[in-house]
Design an enzyme around this catalytic site. Structure first.
Site, short mmCIF file in Angstrom:
data_model
loop_
_atom_site.label_atom_id
_atom_site.label_comp_id
_atom_site.label_asym_id
_atom_site.label_seq_id
_atom_site.Cartn_x
_atom_site.Cartn_y
_atom_site.Cartn_z
N GLU A 1 -7.59 -4.98 -0.67
CA GLU A 1 -8.19 -5.50 -1.77
C GLU A 1 -8.23 -7.10 -1.76
O GLU A 1 -9.31 -7.54 -2.49
CB GLU A 1 -7.56 -5.06 -3.04
CG GLU A 1 -7.38 -3.43 -3.15
CD GLU A 1 -8.80 -2.63 -3.60
OE1 GLU A 1 -9.61 -3.20 -3.45
OE2 GLU A 1 -8.68 -1.65 -3.88
N HIS B 1 0.88 -1.43 -0.05
CA HIS B 1 0.13 0.05 0.10
C HIS B 1 0.86 1.15 -0.12
O HIS B 1 2.00 1.34 0.58
CB HIS B 1 -0.95 -0.05 1.25
CG HIS B 1 -2.10 1.01 0.89
ND1 HIS B 1 -2.19 2.39 1.46
CD2 HIS B 1 -3.40 0.76 0.60
CE1 HIS B 1 -3.01 3.21 1.16
NE2 HIS B 1 -3.92 2.06 0.72
#
Ligand code: ACO
Length: 367
Positions: free
Chosen positions: A309, A251
């Site tokens: 995700e 991320h």
């Protein structure tokens, strides 16, 4: 002077004050209107979170009921919207949604427009999904909660409580995330004095891009591609050897942990204990373990963790949603954040108008 200030992507620029959410990448923490995401997402109803973001305080039970009824009354889409969805039945779900939501009338206060949008969006997503499969849309049911009604309209049957809770937790965790691209777009549109319907149409356009809303599909596809736990190491190692990125890991902001991934992980464990494809769940857990080990081996010290995700993909797959619905479903949560930001922008408005640095030619003659 302009040159000194150039910040591609506006990275590091603080462009708004907000009471809606705080993303703390260093600590791996997401705060939603004062509540840690792990505290609020798995416990609150979606309608309560919407009330909180729109009004700045937790609703009383009476206020929750009142808002739930208001949203339920706004579920019916205009007839023209069904016609647009039918003629766009072969379009990507997010494109069809963007077209149909633009038909929402702009009327009344910002709050009324926000409620209209949040109320109608699930109907549009579900109707397009069914039309794209050659099925008739299922009319919304006013006696079901916001999330239960969405799942009902997709499948035409009342959903299991575990599925409702899992999707409710997901939408709560997705409701707001600082000044991300789509939220910035919504604020910029309203900053010109425009309306919330326009803001949501614009925000949906920016959410469509794979750099913003589109990663859960590929994360699940990697799990499908691996197919069996004993292949995980070979397939993932080959990807890393080729210099590919493992989808669902890493991320830009969260470097110690993605707090939303942790919240969803607990939900997935509950969900797959009673429903969903248990074999796929166990395979995904093995893929995750192997991926984290290999990422540490190939990218030592980079702290690449499972991101939201990966777990979103598992959760939505676990409740029976196809990949084509992942991004539109995300928008059903984030639309609350977009509308709350739009109203916050309106309260202390200044037109969002950054500058550009001209790098083209000068002094050309028009001969
Ligand atoms: N797989 C393999 N290598 C990775 C991954 C990954 N998933 N993530 C980062 N790396 C590598 C980078 O290539 C880089 O390697 P290098 O230093 O040898 O060049 C190193 O780790 C450091 O990368 P960062 O600078 O920490 O990561 P960056 O900020 O560039 O990337 C991103 C963040 C884009 C999310 C990245 O991790 C990625 O591409 N992940 C896969 C796609 C994905 O899951 N996207 C969804 C993100 S969650 C969200 O958007 C809501």
């Amino acid at each position: 002077m302009v040159e000194e200030m150039l910040r591609p992507g506006l990275e590091g620029v603080v462009a708004a004050e907000t009471s809606l959410s705080e993303v703390d990448g260093q600590a791996g923490r997401l705060t939603i209107a004062g509540y840690d995401v792990a505290e609020i997402a798995p416990k609150a109803r979606f309608e309560e979170v919407a009330f909180l973001l729109w009004n700045g305080h937790r609703p009383t039970p009476w206020e929750t009921d009142e808002l739930s009824q208001r949203l339920a009354r706004r579920r019916e889409a205009p007839r023209l919207a069904y016609e647009v969805l039918a003629s766009a039945k072969n379009a990507a779900s997010i494109d069809a949604l963007r077209m149909a939501v633009g038909l929402t009338p702009v009327e009344g206060s910002d709050m009324e427009n926000a409620q209209n949008l949040v109320g109608v969006l699930p109907t549009l997503v579900a109707a397009h999904y069914r039309l794209s499969r050659g099925e008739e849309p299922v009319a919304p049911r006013a006696d079901l909660g916001h999330v239960a009604n969405y799942l009902y309209m997709l499948k035409g049957e009342a959903p299991e409580p575990e599925a409702v809770r899992a999707v409710e937790t997901y939408l709560n965790a997705a409701v707001d995330h600082g000044l991300n691209a789509s939220t910035f777009v919504a604020r910029a549109i309203v900053s010109t004095g425009s309306d919330l319907v326009s803001a949501v149409v614009g925000a949906l356009g920016s959410l469509k891009g794979p750099l913003h809303g589109g990663a859960p599909g590929p994360a699940l596809e990697t799990v499908f591609e691996i197919g069996a736990s004993e292949r995980a190491e070979a397939v993932l190692r080959a990807k890393l050897e080729r210099g590919e990125r493992l989808m669902g890991f890493g991320h830009r902001v969260y470097k110690v942990r993605d707090p939303r991934a942790d919240v969803l992980k607990e939900e997935i464990e509950r969900l797959f204990a009673t429903a969903g494809d248990r074999a796929l769940y166990e395979l995904a857990m093995d893929v995750e373990k192997t991926a984290l080990r290999l990422l540490e081996e190939y990218k030592p010290g980079r702290s690449i963790r499972t991101n939201v995700e990966f777990n979103t993909a598992l959760l939505l797959h676990g409740v029976g949603l196809p990949v084509s619905l992942f991004t539109p479903t995300f928008s059903l949560g984030r639309v609350v954040g977009w509308t709350a930001h739009a109203m916050e922008q309106r309260k202390a408005n200044r037109v969002i108008r950054p500058q550009s640095k001209y790098v083209g030619p000068q002094g050309l003659l028009w001969t």
